[in-house]
Design a protein around this motif. Structure first.
Motif, short mmCIF file in Angstrom:
data_model
loop_
_atom_site.label_atom_id
_atom_site.label_comp_id
_atom_site.label_asym_id
_atom_site.label_seq_id
_atom_site.Cartn_x
_atom_site.Cartn_y
_atom_site.Cartn_z
N ALA A 326 24.65 69.16 -25.03
CA ALA A 326 25.52 68.04 -25.42
C ALA A 326 26.55 68.51 -26.45
CB ALA A 326 24.69 66.90 -26.00
N GLU A 327 26.11 69.34 -27.39
CA GLU A 327 27.03 69.85 -28.41
C GLU A 327 28.09 70.75 -27.78
OE1 GLU A 327 24.15 71.51 -31.06
OE2 GLU A 327 24.14 69.72 -32.34
N ARG A 328 27.65 71.54 -26.80
CA ARG A 328 28.59 72.40 -26.10
C ARG A 328 29.64 71.57 -25.38
NH1 ARG A 328 25.49 77.20 -23.91
NH2 ARG A 328 25.36 77.44 -26.15
N ALA A 329 29.24 70.36 -24.95
CA ALA A 329 30.18 69.48 -24.25
C ALA A 329 31.05 68.70 -25.25
CB ALA A 329 29.41 68.53 -23.35
N GLY A 330 30.94 69.04 -26.53
CA GLY A 330 31.80 68.41 -27.52
C GLY A 330 31.23 67.13 -28.12
N LEU A 331 29.97 66.82 -27.81
CA LEU A 331 29.35 65.62 -28.38
C LEU A 331 28.55 66.01 -29.62
CD1 LEU A 331 28.03 64.30 -24.97
CD2 LEU A 331 30.03 63.44 -26.19
N SER A 332 28.25 65.04 -30.47
CA SER A 332 27.44 65.36 -31.65
C SER A 332 26.34 64.32 -31.84
CB SER A 332 28.32 65.46 -32.89
OG SER A 332 29.19 64.36 -32.94
N PRO A 333 25.29 64.39 -31.00
CA PRO A 333 24.18 63.45 -31.16
C PRO A 333 23.46 63.68 -32.49
CG PRO A 333 23.90 64.85 -29.20
CD PRO A 333 25.04 65.40 -29.98
N LYS A 334 22.87 62.62 -33.01
CA LYS A 334 22.10 62.72 -34.25
C LYS A 334 20.96 63.72 -34.07
CE LYS A 334 19.33 59.88 -37.33
NZ LYS A 334 18.21 58.97 -37.22
N HIS A 335 20.75 64.59 -35.04
CA HIS A 335 19.67 65.56 -34.92
C HIS A 335 19.21 65.99 -36.31
CE1 HIS A 335 23.24 68.10 -35.40
NE2 HIS A 335 22.41 68.90 -36.03
N GLY A 336 18.12 66.73 -36.35
CA GLY A 336 17.59 67.20 -37.63
C GLY A 336 17.14 68.64 -37.54
N CYS A 337 15.82 68.83 -37.33
CA CYS A 337 15.21 70.15 -37.45
C CYS A 337 15.54 71.10 -36.30
CB CYS A 337 13.70 69.99 -37.55
SG CYS A 337 12.96 69.36 -36.03
N ARG A 338 15.84 70.56 -35.14
CA ARG A 338 16.15 71.31 -33.92
C ARG A 338 14.96 72.07 -33.35
NH1 ARG A 338 21.93 71.38 -33.87
NH2 ARG A 338 21.81 72.52 -31.93
N ILE A 339 13.75 71.83 -33.87
CA ILE A 339 12.58 72.51 -33.32
C ILE A 339 11.47 71.52 -32.95
CG2 ILE A 339 12.95 74.80 -34.32
CD1 ILE A 339 11.11 73.99 -36.63
N GLY A 340 11.85 70.27 -32.73
CA GLY A 340 10.88 69.32 -32.21
C GLY A 340 9.93 68.69 -33.22
#
Lengths: 385, 358
Positions: A326-340
């Motif tokens: 999604a980020e590669r597609a230019g979107l910026s969804p809410k996120h945090g730790c990125r490791i689940g």
């Protein structure tokens, strides 16, 4: 068998929703109360969930936000099909013939939601759903095995565009196969109650006499409803109903408005025939969705991810987490730790198959919470983002 | 106390450790069911009943005994709501149920800390970067000096006092944590963002003050002072208890602290080992575990933050056995013993480094 929301919109437009004076009164009082309880300052004093739980403790049908319905009767229609007659609470707004409800069940601690067409005639306080038990169906097996008379189910308001118009056309065909009979049965009951003066053919396809749902009621209706021609096609004896056979059974189908519900293959064949023959008469269909696992694509296959709220969509190859793609597609969804771990990126997957990259678990359940940072698409996916 | 040395285990051993920890996790996560939902709903019911009972005793009771009983019941409700319910639900331990009342991302609790800010400071920052100096902002809460590696400043002379203040007003400490005042003061955070965070925090404080110090006392009419004092004491008890449990989770003796550069290419196995060495457990009975929100099993909680917490006692012996097998330190002890080592650390690092005999 469950039904999806998707259905071809009726060209005639839906008829009026039948709500009585008493339900309107209940909603007039209830709506501002619920709004107040949703206010963050009120919610910090008393949670809406606490109010709801207290109401249920007082009486199992009481609720400010949910249609709750008591099971009054369970009728065996065939060896594998049961009708559940329900008494909904005052929040129930009524239904139109052909609509469905989402039934919410809790099975071993997990919420499960399935859509079932109403088989009852609109305008009554009692409603009915008719459910065929699927061998692999979590919800249908639970309904058959665990739900008893007196239990209370939580259901949605009536949904769906597969309905009869307020003024029905003069020539109609109600076409169904298997458990697809449920919404058209509601339509037939509605037509009779409305003293329909036109000409209606009710054509149902099922395996054998033993599999005919509503056998007795159909017979009773046909006996005193002169406008109805009832045709039941048993595939065990007569073979599958091809569109060509259908055209023989109903010679004037090009002049009839048709409402159809059944397995996808059956409906696709009929739709195809309509197109081939250039039939202009309206054809309304209600889509079935099986509970089975959807096919999942191998990593590297391009699949489409669409986001409901933002309207955006992008293509992924199922090799990286959805968050990264999604980020590669230019979107910026809410996120945090990125490791689940933190669940900041958790969102509802409305439909589609995803794989959890940490556990390898592949899941196709609709309306399921997923974490974008550890999930990858294994089919076209729709997200509530 | 200095930084943890890189593990003595070989890469193969770390990978094997990871597999074994995953297997323990799967053993529980693959059989979640009705019993788990029933447990958390029972906790919610007890907390609600305790709150109603406590507030009723404070409002309508006569004499000091009913007041004390009311305070204890209300404190019990708040502790359950914070620890066993709020903390655990907001970790996503019950997201698998699909019940909107148990949804981690929308849950809000009865404490001065805004749920969304908590999810960021706790779930994102603390649980991801546990005990990495400079990354884990829970390390001393930017207030206390807990290791030699933190620079001593004259304000640390007041550390024992600061510790006491933090304990008494713990909910405000937790609530203001995500403001990252230090970062703002150093110019690393734009003013607009700080204002937004501050507004959010103050709104939440306003809500809990309105409820406990205005609305309920006002409803009690002539009993207003009794209710006000009762609510204050219930909040104080909750603050002290949560402080005590949480400080014993990471600040005890023997808990490892990490350098950022040592954790850069962590595998899941390395991460497990860091979580394990950076946490400490408390021994006790079932009631004690519940009242601590099962943070008495801090080690298991840090390994499996989204496992329903009442399952931690079930996996603890397996983790302990694994630690024996791999020669890893499983830090556990009684509340008294563990807190004593926390106090020792707080006092030790009050002093400037030169005077510390290491």
């Amino acid at each position: 068998m469950s039904l999806a929301v998707l259905s071809t919109p009726s060209r005639h437009g839906p008829g009026p929703r039948r709500s009585t004076v008493s339900t309107r009164w209940v909603h007039a009082v209830n709506a501002p109360l619920v709004k107040a309880l949703h206010h963050p300052w009120v919610e910090s004093i008393v949670r809406l969930s606490a109010v709801e739980d207290a109401l249920v403790a007082l009486h199992p049908l009481l609720s400010l936000t949910q249609v709750r319905a008591r099971v009054l009767r369970i009728v065996d229609e065939t060896a594998s099909t049961q009708t559940f007659v329900l008494q909904p609470n005052a929040l129930w707004l009524g239904a139109q013939a052909g609509q469905f409800v989402r039934v919410q069940l809790e099975i071993n601690g997990r919420r499960v939601e399935r859509a079932y067409s109403l088989s009852s005639r609109p305008g009554t306080r009692r409603i009915a759903i008719t459910v065929k038990r699927q061998d692999q169906g979590l919800a249908s097996r639970h309904l058959h095995a665990a739900v008893k008379v007196g239990d209370v189910l939580t259901i949605s308001q009536a949904l769906g565009e597969f309905v009869l118009p307020s003024v029905p056309p003069s020539r109609m065909l109600l076409l169904s196969a298997g458990s697809g009979i449920t919404p058209v049965m509601a339509m037939l009951r509605d037509l009779r109650a409305r003293r329909y003066q036109g000409d209606v053919v009710f054509l149902h396809v099922c395996k054998s006499q033993a599999d005919l749902i509503f056998a007795a009621q159909l017979k009773a209706i046909a006996a005193d409803f002169a406008e109805l021609s009832l045709v039941v096609h048993y595939t065990a004896g007569a073979g599958p109903l091809s569109p060509e056979v259908l055209a023989v059974e109903v010679p004037d189908l090009a002049q009839r408005s048709t409402w159809m519900c059944g397995p996808t293959g059956f409906m696709d064949a009929v739709s195809g025939y309509w197109q081939r023959e250039g039939i202009n008469a309206p054809l309304m269909r209600e889509q079935f969705v099986g509970a089975a696992l959807l096919p999942s694509t191998a990593p590297g296959t391009p699949v489409n991810v669409s986001l409901i709220s933002s309207g955006a969509s992008f293509t992924t190859w199922g090799t990286e987490p959805l968050l990264v793609q999604a980020e590669r597609a230019g979107l910026s969804p809410k996120h945090g730790c990125r490791i689940g771990i933190c669940r900041s990126c958790q969102c509802v997957k409305t439909s589609g198959t995803v794989e959890n990259l940490q556990t390898g678990e592949v899941s196709s359940a609709p309306n399921e919470l997923i974490r974008l940072c550890i999930s990858t698409a294994r089919s076209d996916v729709v997200l509530a983002l | 106390m200095s930084f943890a040395k890189p593990t003595t285990l070989s890469r193969e051993q770390v990978a094997e450790f990871e597999r074994e920890v995953n297997a323990i996790r799967d053993g529980v996560m693959n059989n979640l069911g009705q019993a788990d939902v029933d447990h958390i709903r029972a906790m919610i019911r007890i907390s609600r009943a305790s709150e109603i009972g406590g507030r009723a005793l404070l409002h309508f009771g006569m004499g000091p005994l009913s007041w004390v009983a009311g305070v204890l019941a209300l404190a019990n409700a708040k502790i359950l709501d914070n620890m066993e319910i709020g903390h655990n639900v907001m970790h996503g331990q019950y997201d698998w149920t699909g019940d909107p009342a148990l949804n981690s991302q929308t849950f809000e609790w009865d404490i001065a800390c805004d749920g969304e800010q908590w999810r960021h400071s706790h779930n994102v920052t603390h649980h991801t970067y546990t005990n990495i100096l400079g990354k884990d902002r829970d390390l001393g809460y930017s207030l206390l000096r807990m290791t030699d590696e933190q620079k001593w400043k004259p304000r640390h002379w007041f550390q024992p006092l600061a510790n006491l203040m933090l304990a008494m007003g713990f909910q405000y400490g937790v609530g203001s944590h995500d403001l990252e005042i230090g970062r703002y003061k150093h110019g690393a955070m734009p003013k607009a963002e700080f204002r937004a965070r501050l507004d959010r925090f103050l709104t939440k404080v306003g809500k809990v003050w309105f409820k406990d110090y205005l609305l309920f006392p006002a409803l009690a009419l002539w009993s207003a002072p009794r209710v006000l004092a009762g609510n204050f004491c219930a909040n104080l008890i909750r603050n002290l208890w949560t402080y005590l449990i949480i400080f014993c989770g990471h600040f005890t003796e023997g808990v490892a602290i990490y350098r950022e550069e040592d954790t850069r290419n962590e595998t899941r196995g390395d991460w497990y080992i860091r979580q394990l060495s950076g946490s400490s457990n408390l021994t006790g009975g079932r009631l004690f575990h519940i009242m601590s929100g099962h943070l008495s099993h801090q080690i298991e909680h840090h390994l499996f933050p989204d496992m329903p917490a009442h399952r931690y006692p079930e996996v603890a012996p397996q983790i302990q056995a694994l630690c024996r097998k791999y020669g890893l330190f499983y830090n556990t002890g009684s509340l008294f013993k563990q807190y004593l080592t926390v106090m020792k650390r707080i006092l030790t690092y009050t002093l400037p480094p030169k005077r510390v005999a290491v």
